[in-house]
Design a protein around this motif. Sequence first.
Motif, PDB file in Angstrom:
ATOM      1  N   SER A 158      -0.686  20.839  20.580  1.00 26.10           N
ATOM      2  CA  SER A 158      -1.734  20.640  19.574  1.00 26.10           C
ATOM      3  C   SER A 158      -1.820  19.182  19.144  1.00 26.10           C
ATOM      4  O   SER A 158      -2.914  18.636  18.991  1.00 26.10           O
ATOM      5  N   MET A 176      -4.994  16.668  19.379  1.00 27.28           N
ATOM      6  CA  MET A 176      -5.548  15.930  18.240  1.00 27.28           C
ATOM      7  C   MET A 176      -5.645  14.438  18.553  1.00 27.28           C
ATOM      8  O   MET A 176      -6.651  13.796  18.245  1.00 27.28           O
ATOM      9  N   THR A 177      -4.619  13.889  19.193  1.00 26.43           N
ATOM     10  CA  THR A 177      -4.631  12.470  19.553  1.00 26.43           C
ATOM     11  C   THR A 177      -5.761  12.172  20.529  1.00 26.43           C
ATOM     12  O   THR A 177      -6.487  11.177  20.383  1.00 26.43           O
ATOM     13  N   GLN A 207      -8.573  13.887  21.019  1.00 24.44           N
ATOM     14  CA  GLN A 207      -9.879  14.029  20.378  1.00 24.44           C
ATOM     15  C   GLN A 207     -10.150  12.891  19.395  1.00 24.44           C
ATOM     16  O   GLN A 207     -11.300  12.461  19.238  1.00 24.44           O
ATOM     17  N   ARG A 208      -9.107  12.378  18.748  1.00 24.04           N
ATOM     18  CA  ARG A 208      -9.289  11.223  17.857  1.00 24.04           C
ATOM     19  C   ARG A 208      -9.753  10.011  18.655  1.00 24.04           C
ATOM     20  O   ARG A 208     -10.669   9.292  18.246  1.00 24.04           O
ATOM     21  N   ALA A 250     -16.148  17.084  19.593  1.00 22.28           N
ATOM     22  CA  ALA A 250     -14.815  16.492  19.445  1.00 22.28           C
ATOM     23  C   ALA A 250     -14.206  16.847  18.098  1.00 22.28           C
ATOM     24  O   ALA A 250     -13.018  17.151  18.003  1.00 22.28           O
ATOM     25  N   SER A 251     -15.016  16.849  17.059  1.00 25.67           N
ATOM     26  CA  SER A 251     -14.479  17.162  15.742  1.00 25.67           C
ATOM     27  C   SER A 251     -14.081  18.634  15.632  1.00 25.67           C
ATOM     28  O   SER A 251     -13.058  18.963  15.049  1.00 25.67           O
ATOM     29  N   SER A 288     -13.080  20.452  18.201  1.00 27.01           N
ATOM     30  CA  SER A 288     -11.870  20.567  19.026  1.00 27.01           C
ATOM     31  C   SER A 288     -10.661  20.071  18.253  1.00 27.01           C
ATOM     32  O   SER A 288      -9.583  20.659  18.320  1.00 27.01           O
ATOM     33  N   TYR A 289     -10.847  18.995  17.505  1.00 27.88           N
ATOM     34  CA  TYR A 289      -9.767  18.470  16.667  1.00 27.88           C
ATOM     35  C   TYR A 289      -9.359  19.520  15.634  1.00 27.88           C
ATOM     36  O   TYR A 289      -8.173  19.795  15.439  1.00 27.88           O
ATOM     37  N   GLU A 290     -10.352  20.126  14.985  1.00 28.75           N
ATOM     38  CA  GLU A 290     -10.074  21.155  13.975  1.00 28.75           C
ATOM     39  C   GLU A 290      -9.347  22.354  14.584  1.00 28.75           C
ATOM     40  O   GLU A 290      -8.449  22.927  13.957  1.00 28.75           O
ATOM     41  N   ASN A 321      -7.318  22.289  17.109  1.00 29.83           N
ATOM     42  CA  ASN A 321      -5.937  21.878  17.329  1.00 29.83           C
ATOM     43  C   ASN A 321      -5.152  21.846  16.028  1.00 29.83           C
ATOM     44  O   ASN A 321      -3.971  22.192  16.003  1.00 29.83           O
ATOM     45  N   VAL A 322      -5.788  21.431  14.944  1.00 34.15           N
ATOM     46  CA  VAL A 322      -5.128  21.456  13.632  1.00 34.15           C
ATOM     47  C   VAL A 322      -4.791  22.892  13.249  1.00 34.15           C
ATOM     48  O   VAL A 322      -3.679  23.193  12.781  1.00 34.15           O
TER      49      VAL A 322
END
Length: 146
Positions: free
Chosen positions: A11, A15-16, A18-19, A120-121, A123-125, A127-128
């Motif tokens: 995860s 996150m890295t 997607q950032r 991307a945002s 996908s980031y969420e 992973n969080v």
Amino acid sequence: MGNVFSSMDISASGMTAQRTRLDVISQNIANVNSTRDADGNVYRRKSVIFQEKNYPSFGEALVNATGSVGKGVKISQIFEDTEEPLKMVYDPSSPDADEDGYVYYPNVNTVTEMTDMIDASRSYEANVTAFNASKNMSLKALDIGK
């Protein structure tokens, strides 16, 4: 417990990645109206390519092939889009105009960039959420052990 920490690592790598993707998208949007960069060239849209992290040993690859948790994702490349043509706008008064009066603008489409940014945002969420679920399972396991 090992798989829980592995899932947290996966995860975190997501996150890295997607950032970084969001940073590249932001750079594209920031340059949508740039007629040239510091070197005098027209900015070209950048994209990110992800790939699964490599397995350093045969044993780790074998464990992965049997259905265990993977290694996560990494960025393999950030590349410039040279396939999509640059935008040409007739503006003979511009200092950046060519001999025919056309100014070249980046091949960045704001709608595409905003769609990619939403993707991307989210996908980031995701992973969080997965990271927090793994963390909560670890905490519950520690409570059970008391």
